[in-house]
Every structure is written in C-alpha cells, then in structure tokens.
Enzyme design. Structure first.
Site, mmCIF file in Angstrom:
data_model
loop_
_atom_site.group_PDB
_atom_site.id
_atom_site.type_symbol
_atom_site.label_atom_id
_atom_site.label_comp_id
_atom_site.label_asym_id
_atom_site.label_seq_id
_atom_site.Cartn_x
_atom_site.Cartn_y
_atom_site.Cartn_z
ATOM 1 N N ASN A 138 0.827 -1.191 0.000
ATOM 2 C CA ASN A 138 0.000 0.000 0.000
ATOM 3 C C ASN A 138 0.871 1.254 0.000
ATOM 4 O O ASN A 138 2.088 1.182 0.056
ATOM 5 C CB ASN A 138 -0.968 -0.033 1.188
ATOM 6 C CG ASN A 138 -2.297 0.596 0.863
ATOM 7 O OD1 ASN A 138 -2.364 1.654 0.250
ATOM 8 N ND2 ASN A 138 -3.369 -0.060 1.271
ATOM 9 N N HIS A 150 24.253 0.952 9.986
ATOM 10 C CA HIS A 150 25.415 1.810 10.197
ATOM 11 C C HIS A 150 26.252 1.256 11.346
ATOM 12 O O HIS A 150 25.724 0.590 12.245
ATOM 13 C CB HIS A 150 24.970 3.241 10.482
ATOM 14 C CG HIS A 150 24.266 3.861 9.315
ATOM 15 N ND1 HIS A 150 24.945 4.382 8.242
ATOM 16 C CD2 HIS A 150 22.956 4.003 9.029
ATOM 17 C CE1 HIS A 150 24.089 4.836 7.355
ATOM 18 N NE2 HIS A 150 22.870 4.620 7.810
ATOM 19 N N GLY A 198 0.180 -1.320 9.725
ATOM 20 C CA GLY A 198 0.673 0.006 9.387
ATOM 21 C C GLY A 198 1.786 0.508 10.281
ATOM 22 O O GLY A 198 1.893 0.155 11.443
#
Length: 178
Positions: free
Chosen positions: A84, A114, A141
């Site tokens: 989405n 990192h 989400g």
C-alpha cells in the site's frame, strides 16, 4: 573489489561511491516519476515504470504510490502481493516479499546498518542485511523491522497462526488484570 561489489556481497561499503550514487539516482528518478502519477491517468505508463524500477515484481502484484526505494533491483515481490501507499524499501541488501502478502501504508524496510562505533559511524560506510517476509503475511501500518541477524525471516505462513494466538493471549492476559 569495488564499493558496489562490496554492497552486493553484504560487506561494509562506502555509500558515497559514485557508481552506487548513480544507481540510487536512477531509482529515485523512477520513483519520482511513478509517485508524480498519483492521478492514475496513465496506468500503463505507471506499470511500465514500476517494471523498470522493480524487475522482480510479479505481474499479479500491486505497489501503490507514493513508494520509495534505494535501488529497486534488489527487491523481489511474489505473487498476489499488495504494497500500500507510502512504503519505503531501502534495498541495499535483498528484500524478499513472499506470495499473498499484504503490506499496509507507512511500512518501512531498512536493510542498511550503520556501524555501532561512533568513530566509524563518522565515515560514509554501512553494511546491509537482507530482509525476508514469508508467504501469507499481513504487515500492519507504520511497521519498521529492526534487523540484527542476517538469517532472520520475519514471518512465514507456518508461524503466523501461532504468533497471532500468542498476541491474543497476551492481550487477554493484560486486559484481565484491569
């Protein structure tokens, strides 16, 4: 060994390298063209641009704009997948999405890692770890995985039912204490 070869091999690489920057630039350009077609006036053009950006995306799958990625060619999207809107895939290492997955808005997949040492982190170097999402997974989400182990598969269809039942048990246990 070039910096791109180090990136592709999963080793520490200099992300300011010109060859890597050119590949990122191409992906950003294609992403921008796709994302600027938000009116969906020309779906054929958008599909063509998505195929160029994401050559390993099955034709039965859908990626809704806006969408961002670092390279595109390191992303493999299986059959019948929906990604989405507003998702980001930093794919300096492979990102594999299994068949029949649903990825809702605002999910972020970051493969770059990192250095933990602050002095080394001052240099433009990183290492990237792959992300693999198993088949039949629904990702809610605003989800961002944190990846420490290169062998980790986040979800698979065999585990999703037990993970869901553990989540329901924890929720019920928490609410029983209220």
């Amino acid at each position: 060994m070039t910096e791109l070869e180090k990136l592709l091999a999963g080793e520490l690489y200099d992300y300011s390298d010109t060859e890597i920057a050119q590949l990122h630039g191409k992906a950003y350009y294609l992403s921008m063209k796709i994302n600027n077609n938000l009116s969906f006036d020309n779906l054929e053009e958008m599909k063509m641009l998505q195929k160029e950006l994401l050559p390993d995306m099955d034709e039965s799958s859908t990626v809704l704009p806006p969408f961002r990625c670092d390279l595109g060619f390191r992303i493999k999207i299986g059959k019948n997948v929906t990604v989405n809107q507003n998702c980001t895939f930093l794919d300096n290492a492979p990102i594999e999405i299994g068949d029949n997955c649903l990825i809702v808005p605002d999910c972020h997949f970051y493969t770059p890692q990192h250095p933990l040492d602050y002095e080394q982190r001052r240099k433009p170097v990183e290492k990237s770890l792959p992300i693999k999402i198993g088949a039949d997974t629904w990702i809610g989400g605003n989800w961002t995985p944190f990846k420490k182990n290169p062998e980790t598969t986040f979800f698979t269809s065999e585990h999703s039912d037990s993970q869901l039942s553990h989540a329901i048990e924890a929720y019920q246990h928490f609410n029983a204490k209220k």
